[in-house]
Design a protein around this motif. Sequence first.
Motif, PDB file in Angstrom:
ATOM      1  N   ILE A  51       3.078  -3.911   9.527  1.00  0.00           N
ATOM      2  CA  ILE A  51       2.123  -3.430  10.420  1.00  0.00           C
ATOM      3  C   ILE A  51       2.027  -1.804  10.436  1.00  0.00           C
ATOM      4  O   ILE A  51       0.843  -1.369  10.466  1.00  0.00           O
ATOM      5  CB  ILE A  51       2.704  -4.000  11.923  1.00  0.00           C
ATOM      6  CG1 ILE A  51       2.402  -5.364  11.999  1.00  0.00           C
ATOM      7  CG2 ILE A  51       1.882  -3.196  12.988  1.00  0.00           C
ATOM      8  CD1 ILE A  51       2.945  -6.088  13.103  1.00  0.00           C
ATOM      9  N   HIS A  52       3.120  -1.246  10.372  1.00  0.00           N
ATOM     10  CA  HIS A  52       3.263   0.402  10.410  1.00  0.00           C
ATOM     11  C   HIS A  52       2.242   0.722   9.030  1.00  0.00           C
ATOM     12  O   HIS A  52       1.588   1.680   9.108  1.00  0.00           O
ATOM     13  CB  HIS A  52       4.654   0.747  10.177  1.00  0.00           C
ATOM     14  CG  HIS A  52       4.755   2.192  10.475  1.00  0.00           C
ATOM     15  ND1 HIS A  52       4.505   3.040  11.305  1.00  0.00           N
ATOM     16  CD2 HIS A  52       4.926   3.210   9.258  1.00  0.00           C
ATOM     17  CE1 HIS A  52       4.556   4.204  11.006  1.00  0.00           C
ATOM     18  NE2 HIS A  52       4.909   4.368   9.638  1.00  0.00           N
ATOM     19  N   LEU A  53       2.428   0.119   7.848  1.00  0.00           N
ATOM     20  CA  LEU A  53       1.877   0.605   6.781  1.00  0.00           C
ATOM     21  C   LEU A  53       0.517   0.138   6.950  1.00  0.00           C
ATOM     22  O   LEU A  53      -0.351   1.137   6.569  1.00  0.00           O
ATOM     23  CB  LEU A  53       2.394  -0.423   5.443  1.00  0.00           C
ATOM     24  CG  LEU A  53       1.564  -0.314   4.200  1.00  0.00           C
ATOM     25  CD1 LEU A  53       1.993   0.978   3.491  1.00  0.00           C
ATOM     26  CD2 LEU A  53       2.166  -1.414   3.331  1.00  0.00           C
ATOM     27  N   ILE A  54      -0.114  -0.692   7.219  1.00  0.00           N
ATOM     28  CA  ILE A  54      -1.579  -0.967   7.709  1.00  0.00           C
ATOM     29  C   ILE A  54      -1.995  -0.053   8.673  1.00  0.00           C
ATOM     30  O   ILE A  54      -3.115   0.551   8.425  1.00  0.00           O
ATOM     31  CB  ILE A  54      -1.892  -2.463   8.062  1.00  0.00           C
ATOM     32  CG1 ILE A  54      -1.341  -3.553   6.847  1.00  0.00           C
ATOM     33  CG2 ILE A  54      -3.187  -2.708   8.273  1.00  0.00           C
ATOM     34  CD1 ILE A  54      -1.897  -3.242   5.565  1.00  0.00           C
ATOM     35  N   ALA A  55      -1.231   0.282   9.716  1.00  0.00           N
ATOM     36  CA  ALA A  55      -2.032   1.015  10.654  1.00  0.00           C
ATOM     37  C   ALA A  55      -1.906   2.446  10.303  1.00  0.00           C
ATOM     38  O   ALA A  55      -2.818   3.123  10.457  1.00  0.00           O
ATOM     39  CB  ALA A  55      -0.787   0.895  11.731  1.00  0.00           C
ATOM     40  N   SER A  56      -0.912   2.942   9.417  1.00  0.00           N
ATOM     41  CA  SER A  56      -0.944   4.327   8.972  1.00  0.00           C
ATOM     42  C   SER A  56      -2.041   4.173   7.910  1.00  0.00           C
ATOM     43  O   SER A  56      -2.977   5.243   8.328  1.00  0.00           O
ATOM     44  CB  SER A  56       0.369   4.573   8.057  1.00  0.00           C
ATOM     45  OG  SER A  56       0.234   5.715   7.437  1.00  0.00           O
ATOM     46  N   GLU A  57      -2.397   3.587   7.341  1.00  0.00           N
ATOM     47  CA  GLU A  57      -3.721   3.347   6.130  1.00  0.00           C
ATOM     48  C   GLU A  57      -4.964   3.409   6.938  1.00  0.00           C
ATOM     49  O   GLU A  57      -6.025   4.081   6.530  1.00  0.00           O
ATOM     50  CB  GLU A  57      -3.639   2.518   5.130  1.00  0.00           C
ATOM     51  CG  GLU A  57      -4.787   2.290   4.057  1.00  0.00           C
ATOM     52  CD  GLU A  57      -4.759   3.587   3.299  1.00  0.00           C
ATOM     53  OE1 GLU A  57      -5.730   3.712   2.769  1.00  0.00           O
ATOM     54  OE2 GLU A  57      -3.641   4.291   2.900  1.00  0.00           O
TER      55      GLU A  57
END
Length: 142
Positions: A51-57
Amino acid sequence: MSDNERSGAADDDLSLPKATVQKLINEMMPNEIACAKDTRDLLIDSCVEFIHLIASEANDICERENKKTIAGEHVVAALQALGFDDYVEEVDDVYKEHKKQQKERDRKSTRLENTGIAEEELLRQQELLFAQSRQKFEAQQQ
């Protein structure tokens, strides 16, 4: 405390509800297979990281478009940019359904506003209906 330390501490607080994750695991696994607590915790950590990876991108895409709010389209674009194409169709379908439900909710609230009845009057009518219902209930109890 530096910004990195503060954001690291905030990241440590991020999690998913353990009971909900356990319920999902139980629903997806065959009955004869148990999932250890450590495995569940690792799954939660992996999901939070995803979730953090997707949100950051999505945030990066949003900033490149000079937008201030991450929208569903940014999340879909983030999935594509990170190579998660297998998820795009389903996420896009859910997003479209969400937008449809949001429009229906907005339309319902607009209908209420268009009745022309003041909020105080609506509350009075509601109290009257509650009182009538209580009277019927009490009469049935006797």
